[in-house]
Design a protein around this motif. Sequence first.
Motif, mmCIF file in Angstrom:
data_model
loop_
_atom_site.group_PDB
_atom_site.id
_atom_site.type_symbol
_atom_site.label_atom_id
_atom_site.label_comp_id
_atom_site.label_asym_id
_atom_site.label_seq_id
_atom_site.Cartn_x
_atom_site.Cartn_y
_atom_site.Cartn_z
ATOM 1 N N ILE A 57 12.659 -1.585 -13.706
ATOM 2 C CA ILE A 57 10.703 -1.995 -13.672
ATOM 3 C C ILE A 57 11.053 -1.382 -12.316
ATOM 4 O O ILE A 57 12.100 -1.702 -11.140
ATOM 5 N N ASN A 58 10.176 -0.683 -11.426
ATOM 6 C CA ASN A 58 10.001 -0.153 -9.812
ATOM 7 C C ASN A 58 8.901 -0.898 -9.259
ATOM 8 O O ASN A 58 7.745 -0.638 -10.124
ATOM 9 N N TYR A 59 8.272 -1.023 -7.912
ATOM 10 C CA TYR A 59 7.636 -1.538 -7.336
ATOM 11 C C TYR A 59 7.420 -1.324 -6.292
ATOM 12 O O TYR A 59 8.475 -0.855 -6.147
ATOM 13 N N GLY A 60 6.289 -0.481 -5.793
ATOM 14 C CA GLY A 60 6.598 -0.319 -4.530
ATOM 15 C C GLY A 60 6.089 1.251 -3.994
ATOM 16 O O GLY A 60 5.392 1.975 -4.645
ATOM 17 N N CYS A 61 6.909 1.635 -3.144
ATOM 18 C CA CYS A 61 6.315 3.173 -2.662
ATOM 19 C C CYS A 61 7.087 4.577 -2.956
ATOM 20 O O CYS A 61 8.033 3.885 -4.272
ATOM 21 N N GLN A 62 6.860 5.072 -2.540
ATOM 22 C CA GLN A 62 7.341 6.813 -2.894
ATOM 23 C C GLN A 62 8.829 6.664 -3.056
ATOM 24 O O GLN A 62 9.455 6.947 -3.883
ATOM 25 N N MET A 63 9.295 5.672 -2.203
ATOM 26 C CA MET A 63 10.541 6.074 -1.718
ATOM 27 C C MET A 63 11.066 5.271 -2.595
ATOM 28 O O MET A 63 12.788 5.638 -3.683
ATOM 29 N N ASN A 64 10.588 3.581 -3.045
ATOM 30 C CA ASN A 64 11.007 3.284 -3.983
ATOM 31 C C ASN A 64 11.370 4.234 -6.041
ATOM 32 O O ASN A 64 12.162 4.125 -6.485
ATOM 33 N N VAL A 65 9.989 5.424 -5.782
ATOM 34 C CA VAL A 65 10.887 5.731 -6.681
ATOM 35 C C VAL A 65 11.282 6.348 -7.322
ATOM 36 O O VAL A 65 11.831 6.628 -7.874
ATOM 37 N N CYS A 109 9.386 -4.733 -3.948
ATOM 38 C CA CYS A 109 8.490 -4.229 -2.929
ATOM 39 C C CYS A 109 8.823 -5.717 -2.297
ATOM 40 O O CYS A 109 7.983 -6.265 -2.746
ATOM 41 N N ALA A 110 8.668 -5.573 -0.913
ATOM 42 C CA ALA A 110 8.251 -7.331 0.025
ATOM 43 C C ALA A 110 7.006 -6.488 0.959
ATOM 44 O O ALA A 110 6.899 -7.374 1.373
ATOM 45 N N VAL A 111 6.754 -4.859 0.457
ATOM 46 C CA VAL A 111 5.206 -5.561 1.582
ATOM 47 C C VAL A 111 3.809 -6.237 2.073
ATOM 48 O O VAL A 111 4.046 -6.231 2.888
ATOM 49 N N ARG A 112 3.876 -6.428 0.900
ATOM 50 C CA ARG A 112 2.824 -7.746 0.849
ATOM 51 C C ARG A 112 3.115 -8.731 -0.611
ATOM 52 O O ARG A 112 3.920 -8.813 -0.659
ATOM 53 N N GLU A 113 2.289 -10.063 -0.150
ATOM 54 C CA GLU A 113 3.000 -11.367 -0.607
ATOM 55 C C GLU A 113 2.706 -10.622 -1.901
ATOM 56 O O GLU A 113 3.323 -11.831 -2.966
ATOM 57 N N LEU A 124 -6.988 0.690 0.671
ATOM 58 C CA LEU A 124 -7.021 -1.060 2.095
ATOM 59 C C LEU A 124 -6.359 -2.191 1.025
ATOM 60 O O LEU A 124 -6.696 -2.531 0.054
ATOM 61 N N PHE A 125 -6.831 -3.049 2.189
ATOM 62 C CA PHE A 125 -5.197 -3.950 2.107
ATOM 63 C C PHE A 125 -6.100 -4.919 2.478
ATOM 64 O O PHE A 125 -6.320 -5.302 3.819
ATOM 65 N N ARG A 126 -5.767 -6.358 2.176
ATOM 66 C CA ARG A 126 -6.463 -7.727 3.298
ATOM 67 C C ARG A 126 -4.369 -8.342 3.303
ATOM 68 O O ARG A 126 -3.156 -7.554 2.722
ATOM 69 N N TYR A 127 -4.617 -8.295 4.679
ATOM 70 C CA TYR A 127 -3.176 -8.542 5.911
ATOM 71 C C TYR A 127 -2.727 -10.010 5.243
ATOM 72 O O TYR A 127 -3.112 -11.105 5.337
ATOM 73 N N SER A 128 -1.069 -9.910 4.834
ATOM 74 C CA SER A 128 -0.497 -10.801 4.045
ATOM 75 C C SER A 128 0.537 -10.448 5.641
ATOM 76 O O SER A 128 1.614 -9.771 6.141
ATOM 77 N N GLU A 129 0.869 -12.187 5.761
ATOM 78 C CA GLU A 129 2.058 -12.696 6.680
ATOM 79 C C GLU A 129 3.451 -12.048 5.838
ATOM 80 O O GLU A 129 3.517 -13.210 5.091
ATOM 81 N N ARG A 130 3.859 -11.394 6.899
ATOM 82 C CA ARG A 130 5.168 -10.889 5.892
ATOM 83 C C ARG A 130 6.552 -11.982 7.310
ATOM 84 O O ARG A 130 6.461 -11.709 8.911
ATOM 85 N N ARG A 131 6.916 -12.722 7.015
ATOM 86 C CA ARG A 131 8.088 -13.045 7.505
ATOM 87 C C ARG A 131 9.021 -12.313 8.308
ATOM 88 O O ARG A 131 9.164 -11.721 7.953
ATOM 89 N N ALA A 140 2.301 -8.269 -3.784
ATOM 90 C CA ALA A 140 4.048 -7.164 -4.261
ATOM 91 C C ALA A 140 5.302 -8.134 -5.065
ATOM 92 O O ALA A 140 5.551 -7.808 -6.049
ATOM 93 N N GLU A 141 5.489 -9.117 -4.153
ATOM 94 C CA GLU A 141 6.843 -9.897 -4.318
ATOM 95 C C GLU A 141 7.058 -11.149 -5.113
ATOM 96 O O GLU A 141 7.261 -10.882 -6.367
ATOM 97 N N ARG A 142 5.730 -11.290 -5.533
ATOM 98 C CA ARG A 142 5.089 -12.623 -6.187
ATOM 99 C C ARG A 142 4.717 -11.770 -7.863
ATOM 100 O O ARG A 142 5.572 -12.906 -8.103
ATOM 101 N N LYS A 143 4.171 -10.525 -8.115
ATOM 102 C CA LYS A 143 4.666 -10.333 -9.591
ATOM 103 C C LYS A 143 6.421 -9.985 -9.827
ATOM 104 O O LYS A 143 6.259 -10.011 -11.222
#
Length: 441
Positions: free
Chosen positions: A7-15, A47-51, A334-341, A53-56
Amino acid sequence: MKNFFLINYGCQMNVLEAEKMKGLLIAEGYEEAPDEFNSDVVIMNTCAVRETAERKIFGKIGQIRKHGRPGLLIAVCGCVTQVSGESIFEKYPGIDIVLGSGNKMNIAAYLSKAGSSARILDLGNGPERDSAECAQLAKRGSEYSAFIEIMKGCDNFCAYCIVPYARGGEVSLPPVLVLDEIKMLIDRGYKEFTLLGQNVNSYGKKFADGSERRFRFHDLLGEIEKIKGIFRLRFITSHPRDLSSETIDVMASSGIIAHSLHLPAQSGSDRILKAMNRGYTISEYLEKVERLKKDIPGFAFTTDIIFGFPGETESDYRDTLNLMERVRFKNAFLFRYSERRKTAASGISEGLVDNEEKLSRLQNAIEIQKKISLEESIGYVGATKNVLFSSLDRKGRNISGRDTHDMIVIVENNMDKLGTVRDVLIERANSFTLYGRLKSA
Ligand code: SAH
Ligand code: SF4
Ligand code: F3S
């Protein structure tokens, strides 16, 4: 344990990396399962780019444990694990194997090591896999259009972004490796290539052997241009700061480089761009946009924009909407800002935009963009587009490809034309897709 589902998530690099992992597993004798619930091994490339993505991902783990085969192995790799480290086992007990970003290609070795109860964690780089071999074996999504990795990692540390932490520093792959991979794929019938990197425009800043700036992105484009048999060449992602005038020159004189560019603006306000550590102003951004539009008639842009970065005021927000109206992006993510640790912006405590406000700015911007995208698309009705039909559409009954402006073009039926380049008369359009009929050859 001989069948797997990835199962793949994230950007083309991940693809692309998922395509390589699949190919390597198949070469080791594994078979691809029809779905995650009928599989002995489930691999999640995260993919960790936004929360969001991670939650899914973690919802999915619970679902697989509940409905999957008893005793199945779950392996999680990629950006989320690299950032979370060992704590991932405590948070999500259902995982058996955790690999980071640098050793995904060793997945087969870890699977054969894992017993049913053993937990494995390895966030290091593992033994280096031969890049050419990974490229050879990759099980690619299309037989005609391929992704080509030209660099790894990112050095930019945009204040909001987790990618440099998830993927490490920027290293360019040797030009000969890139050129040989393209030639190898042309021999197999591929005609369209997309070069991949987090910041392709800084290609050559540093190579793995420690050498620097001896061969730059425009040099690479120039060498690829000389290879016979390429119908179209694209690249993602371009950083507006590093898009050089030499690269624009090569694009303008090229017979194969697409007349479109994904150029993430992130914001339309200089103040916010500075806080984001992006390294350009809006007037510098627009200068490059205008030059491409002037040098290459009909040139199309797409972009990424973040709404609600800490400190974004109503006036900054209006500046961003103005930028959207001015450039008229064909498509905008278009994204809503997501705070990343770990990121610089995660320490900001002043000027935070509350969630409701972020969402309302985002939704309003989406509406504006929808209108622009639709108007731009409709502008192509009646035009003739030259397209490589690289895959089938989602219904699996019609042929699909992308034109020079990076619009999806679909022609009904005609499955026997898959893999061919054809002229298409565009008859109708929605925001992101054009529909038409083949013109006679
Ligand atoms: N290297 C590429 C891709 C980065 S990730 C680039 O520089 O464009 C893809 C997009 O995700 C970014 O362009 C940005 O718009 C968005 N993004 C990254 N971090 C984010 C965050 N913390 N919150 C919301 N969006 C983010
Ligand atoms: Fe993230 Fe910026 Fe690097 Fe893109 S250039 S991956 S946004 S740090
Ligand atoms: Fe996501 Fe990692 Fe790509 S965080 S966007 S999969 S580089």
